[in-house]
Scaffold this active site. Structure first.
Site, mmCIF file in Angstrom:
data_model
loop_
_atom_site.group_PDB
_atom_site.id
_atom_site.type_symbol
_atom_site.label_atom_id
_atom_site.label_comp_id
_atom_site.label_asym_id
_atom_site.label_seq_id
_atom_site.Cartn_x
_atom_site.Cartn_y
_atom_site.Cartn_z
ATOM 1 N N ARG A 80 36.437 40.219 43.264
ATOM 2 C CA ARG A 80 37.248 39.196 43.935
ATOM 3 C C ARG A 80 36.731 37.779 43.700
ATOM 4 N NH1 ARG A 80 40.689 41.373 48.221
ATOM 5 N NH2 ARG A 80 41.430 43.279 47.258
ATOM 6 N N ARG A 87 40.881 33.706 47.045
ATOM 7 C CA ARG A 87 41.009 32.704 48.098
ATOM 8 C C ARG A 87 39.762 31.902 48.411
ATOM 9 N NH1 ARG A 87 43.846 36.556 52.291
ATOM 10 N NH2 ARG A 87 42.451 37.926 51.142
ATOM 11 N N ARG A 146 48.341 29.053 43.970
ATOM 12 C CA ARG A 146 49.115 30.146 44.551
ATOM 13 C C ARG A 146 50.169 29.685 45.553
ATOM 14 N NH1 ARG A 146 48.114 35.043 45.996
ATOM 15 N NH2 ARG A 146 50.116 34.695 46.962
ATOM 16 N N ASP A 177 46.485 43.239 40.849
ATOM 17 C CA ASP A 177 46.201 44.033 42.043
ATOM 18 C C ASP A 177 46.390 45.504 41.708
ATOM 19 O OD1 ASP A 177 45.682 43.606 45.113
ATOM 20 O OD2 ASP A 177 47.022 45.319 44.911
ATOM 21 N N TYR A 206 47.267 54.267 50.136
ATOM 22 C CA TYR A 206 48.296 53.272 50.486
ATOM 23 C C TYR A 206 49.691 53.893 50.505
ATOM 24 C CZ TYR A 206 44.884 49.491 50.227
ATOM 25 O OH TYR A 206 43.822 48.670 50.466
HETATM 26 O O1 CP3 Z 1 38.821 38.664 41.274
HETATM 27 C C1 CP3 Z 1 39.149 39.864 41.299
HETATM 28 O O2 CP3 Z 1 38.401 40.760 41.709
HETATM 29 C C2 CP3 Z 1 40.478 40.271 40.668
HETATM 30 C C3 CP3 Z 1 41.544 40.383 41.547
HETATM 31 C C4 CP3 Z 1 41.823 41.598 42.408
HETATM 32 C C5 CP3 Z 1 42.769 41.520 43.447
HETATM 33 N N1 CP3 Z 1 42.956 42.752 43.968
HETATM 34 C C6 CP3 Z 1 43.478 40.293 43.831
HETATM 35 C C7 CP3 Z 1 43.997 40.170 45.211
HETATM 36 C C8 CP3 Z 1 41.379 42.910 42.351
HETATM 37 C C9 CP3 Z 1 40.334 43.529 41.444
HETATM 38 C C10 CP3 Z 1 42.100 43.634 43.353
HETATM 39 C C11 CP3 Z 1 41.978 45.080 43.563
HETATM 40 C C12 CP3 Z 1 42.351 45.634 44.881
HETATM 41 N N2 CP3 Z 1 43.469 45.406 45.616
HETATM 42 C C13 CP3 Z 1 41.591 46.616 45.547
HETATM 43 C C14 CP3 Z 1 40.322 47.200 45.027
HETATM 44 C C15 CP3 Z 1 39.197 46.240 45.245
HETATM 45 C C16 CP3 Z 1 38.657 46.224 46.641
HETATM 46 O O3 CP3 Z 1 38.683 45.141 47.245
HETATM 47 O O4 CP3 Z 1 38.197 47.264 47.099
HETATM 48 C C17 CP3 Z 1 42.256 46.942 46.726
HETATM 49 C C18 CP3 Z 1 41.798 47.917 47.782
HETATM 50 C C19 CP3 Z 1 43.458 46.175 46.762
HETATM 51 C C20 CP3 Z 1 44.509 46.186 47.795
HETATM 52 C C21 CP3 Z 1 44.616 44.822 48.381
HETATM 53 N N3 CP3 Z 1 45.319 43.796 47.796
HETATM 54 C C22 CP3 Z 1 44.002 44.307 49.554
HETATM 55 C C23 CP3 Z 1 43.152 45.107 50.512
HETATM 56 C C24 CP3 Z 1 44.339 42.950 49.639
HETATM 57 C C25 CP3 Z 1 43.857 41.926 50.650
HETATM 58 C C26 CP3 Z 1 44.859 41.565 51.686
HETATM 59 C C27 CP3 Z 1 44.503 40.253 52.351
HETATM 60 O O5 CP3 Z 1 45.340 39.345 52.307
HETATM 61 O O6 CP3 Z 1 43.390 40.135 52.895
HETATM 62 C C28 CP3 Z 1 45.162 42.653 48.550
HETATM 63 C C29 CP3 Z 1 45.736 41.350 48.200
HETATM 64 C C30 CP3 Z 1 44.994 40.612 47.154
HETATM 65 N N4 CP3 Z 1 44.630 41.144 45.948
HETATM 66 C C31 CP3 Z 1 44.607 39.255 47.204
HETATM 67 C C32 CP3 Z 1 43.989 38.965 45.976
HETATM 68 C C33 CP3 Z 1 43.447 37.645 45.500
HETATM 69 C C34 CP3 Z 1 44.879 38.316 48.362
HETATM 70 C C35 CP3 Z 1 46.290 37.850 48.288
HETATM 71 C C36 CP3 Z 1 46.432 36.358 48.160
HETATM 72 O O7 CP3 Z 1 45.583 35.659 47.574
HETATM 73 O O8 CP3 Z 1 47.473 35.879 48.633
#
Ligand code: CP3
Length: 346
Positions: free
Chosen positions: A31, A35, A44, A80, A155
């Site tokens: 990540r 954010r 974004r 994602d 999910y």
């Molecule tokens: O920088 C990186 O690591 C690459 C980007 C990345 C994202 N999601 C972007 C994202 C990666 C590798 C993921 C994988 C992902 N998504 C996982 C596996 C990694 C982990 O954290 O265990 C999982 C479980 C998800 C599912 C998911 N998507 C979650 C739990 C969330 C967070 C929700 C929140 O708002 O707190 C997301 C959304 C997400 N994926 C965001 C980002 C940058 C946030 C959305 C935003 O910026 O508006």
């Protein structure tokens, strides 16, 4: 000519993953794009998460932001884990502050039959963005990724994030036929999705089984491992395969047998103990506790040095956090950690 080309296969990350460590561990952060970066939040604004993931120019820029800012040793593709599900027609969205939310959770055989295989043409924007990134990154490796079958299933079955994964575990035990059919479909999608990224030039891949740590070893081995193996084994020899989950201390050795060249470890186990559990020749990734990123620098520095020392007991070590960068992280702290790792040992 030869030797002058920027070559990610000779990068610290790819070498460490292959058990050929350099003078220091390579570093990137799960990540790292997201954010915690004001430049990410600015880009974004007004674009939904999955729409952003389908825009190659936006994906390229967001993926490069942390590389420029922190000087990390690898980029991770901005996307994602639910993107390939959306690409085969699953009604799923990412709700800010919540995570993936599924319109119609999977409960019946008919829901599983609708999960068709992913084809390269379903995600042209992924190929385009990976190719653009590989050109921009030069010698810096790009890590592609996918969600592992269990974490994706959690999910789809729960309909969204879950603390106890009760519906998922109930389906697994009550309806093993449905469960294995579901995970078989998801494995095919994740494998193809990783293959698309590798063919477009990703130098490594990470399979995220973020929530596998909720399972006992017995359940993991029976209901999950064969499907994770179906993702990773066919990709053997192409690029290094990293496999990660949270709270997986009891599962590490099993996860390695799924076909992982590198096993990601969260903060609960010291890396020397993780390497012992994984066995000879193992390569580890991790494992700074993300909850400590707000601690005093003296505290963090001591933690980083401890982790580097413990990582030396493995055949290779890729420095990372034990899970993702929290959104409220001061990004300067991440830059300082990278600088510390790059500075000659004190
Ligand atoms: O920088 C990186 O690591 C690459 C980007 C990345 C994202 N999601 C972007 C994202 C990666 C590798 C993921 C994988 C992902 N998504 C996982 C596996 C990694 C982990 O954290 O265990 C999982 C479980 C998800 C599912 C998911 N998507 C979650 C739990 C969330 C967070 C929700 C929140 O708002 O707190 C997301 C959304 C997400 N994926 C965001 C980002 C940058 C946030 C959305 C935003 O910026 O508006």
């Amino acid at each position: 000519m030869g030797g002058m080309e920027p070559d990610p296969t000779e990068s610290l990350l790819v070498r460490a993953a292959g058990g050929r460590p350099g003078t220091r561990p390579p570093v990137w952060f799960m990540r790292q794009a997201g954010r915690s970066l004001p430049e990410y939040r600015a880009l974004r604004t007004g674009t939904a998460m999955l729409d952003a993931c389908r825009d190659p120019e936006l994906v390229t820029e967001i993926t490069l932001q942390p590389v420029r800012r922190h000087g990390v040793d690898a980029a991770i593709f901005f996307s994602d884990i639910v993107l390939p599900l959306a690409a085969v027609g699953v009604g799923v969205d990412i709700v800010a502050g919540v995570g993936p939310v599924v319109e119609k959770p999977v409960a019946e055989a008919a829901d599983i039959d609708r999960l068709r295989p992913l084809e390269r043409d379903d995600v042209p924007y992924v190929t385009e963005a990976v190719q653009a990134l590989v050109r921009e990154l030069g010698a810096t490796p790009l890590i592609g990724f996918a969600g592992a079958p269990f974490t994706l299933a959690s999910y789809l079955v729960e309909g969204g994030p879950s603390r106890d994964h009760a519906k998922t575990k109930t389906l697994m035990h009550d309806r093993p036929d449905l469960w294995h059919a579901l995970l078989g479909r998801l494995a095919a999608i994740s494998r193809e999705y990783l293959r698309v990224q590798i063919e477009a030039g990703a130098a490594a891949v990470q399979l995220f089984d973020s929530w596998a740590g909720t399972l006992s070893l017995a359940d993991y081995e029976e209901f999950v491992l064969p499907h994770s193996r179906a993702v990773l084994e066919p990709l053997a020899g192409l690029v290094p395969r990293i496999h990660f989950g949270v709270g997986t201390g009891e599962l590490l050795a099993a996860m390695r047998t799924a076909g992982a060249d590198v096993v990601g470890v969260d903060w609960r186990l010291p890396l020397n103990e993780a390497a012992r559990r994984l066995g000879p020749g193992s390569v580890v990734q991790g494992n700074l506790d993300p909850a400590l990123l707000g601690a005093d620098w003296q505290v963090l520095e001591a933690q980083v040095r401890r982790i580097v020392a413990e990582g030396r007991t493995a055949a290779g070590h890729i420095f990372n956090l034990g899970h993702g960068v929290p959104p409220d992280t001061d990004p300067d702290v991440l830059t300082r950690i990278v600088d510390l790792l790059k500075s000659p040992p004190a």
